[in-house]
Write a protein that holds these residues in place. Structure first.
Motif, short mmCIF file in Angstrom:
data_model
loop_
_atom_site.label_atom_id
_atom_site.label_comp_id
_atom_site.label_asym_id
_atom_site.label_seq_id
_atom_site.Cartn_x
_atom_site.Cartn_y
_atom_site.Cartn_z
N THR A 148 0.81 -1.15 0.11
CA THR A 148 0.09 -0.03 0.00
C THR A 148 0.86 1.31 -0.23
N VAL A 149 0.77 2.27 -0.85
CA VAL A 149 1.39 3.29 -1.27
C VAL A 149 0.62 4.52 -0.86
N LYS A 150 1.15 5.36 -0.44
CA LYS A 150 0.33 6.77 0.02
C LYS A 150 1.14 7.73 -0.85
N VAL A 151 0.31 8.53 -1.57
CA VAL A 151 0.71 9.69 -2.61
C VAL A 151 0.09 10.97 -2.16
N THR A 152 1.02 12.03 -1.64
CA THR A 152 0.51 13.28 -1.36
C THR A 152 0.56 14.21 -2.79
N GLY A 153 -0.17 15.27 -2.50
CA GLY A 153 -0.03 16.31 -3.68
C GLY A 153 -0.81 15.91 -4.91
N THR A 154 -1.75 14.92 -5.02
CA THR A 154 -2.49 14.62 -6.16
C THR A 154 -3.79 14.20 -5.75
N THR A 155 -4.81 13.98 -6.70
CA THR A 155 -5.94 13.43 -6.54
C THR A 155 -6.22 12.17 -7.01
N ALA A 156 -7.29 11.36 -6.49
CA ALA A 156 -7.40 9.91 -6.80
C ALA A 156 -7.49 9.85 -8.27
N ALA A 157 -8.42 10.89 -8.72
CA ALA A 157 -8.72 10.97 -10.14
C ALA A 157 -7.65 10.89 -11.11
N ALA A 158 -6.68 12.09 -10.51
CA ALA A 158 -5.71 12.54 -11.26
C ALA A 158 -4.40 11.19 -11.41
#
Length: 175
Positions: A148-158
């Protein structure tokens, strides 16, 4: 009696529209139904993530489907995006190879030792999304193939749109 008279008037109009289409003389309301069905099928397939070949690039339905998050991409509680991955280490090249259950399958060109595969996954996700490496963090699965990876600074759609584009490029669909 009035409703029956209305039905009698509608029936010849529908018959003549269908008759005109059968003879190739014009497009009536009967011809519009198959197009509507095809459009609905394209939207449903696009929402499922597998309808890339059936929709046109310029349609509004395609834009809506591309904006819809994939099932393994979800918004986290803190506004970050969480991505579920199933990784295959020791691949020839790092690439998105498909979907495995409820996770994105990623082939990694790194061995599963000393955190090399984890680092490669985070680097790859940052590259695909355009995020900084420090904005990508492994939440779960340091010693597992399910991560499971967490990405900040973006949206789920992007993130979903970027993953779709990368999958098409990696699978040869972008050539």
């Amino acid at each position: 009696p009035a409703a029956a008279a209305g039905d009698r008037k509608a029936a010849p109009a529908a018959a003549s529209a269908a008759d005109g289409d059968a003879k190739g003389k014009g497009k009536g309301k009967a011809a519009a139904a198959p197009k509507a069905v095809e459009k609905a099928k394209g939207k449903a397939a696009a929402a499922a993530g597998g309808g890339g070949k059936t929709r046109s690039k310029g349609s509004a339905g395609a834009a809506e489907a591309d904006a819809a998050p994939l099932p393994f991409v979800r918004s986290g509680a803190d506004g970050a995006v969480v991505l579920s991955c199933a990784v295959v280490p020791n691949a020839k090249a790092t690439a998105v190879s498909g979907v495995s259950g409820e996770a994105l399958e990623v082939r990694l060109a790194a061995p599963p030792r000393d955190g090399e595969a984890n680092a490669e996954l985070c680097r790859f996700v940052a590259e695909v999304t355009g995020a900084r490496k420090r904005d990508v963090e492994l939440l779960k699965g340091a010693a597992s193939r399910d991560k499971t990876v967490k990405v900040t600074g973006t949206t789920a759609a992007a993130l979903s749109a970027a993953l779709r584009a990368r999958f098409q490029a990696d699978s040869g669909g972008g050539k």
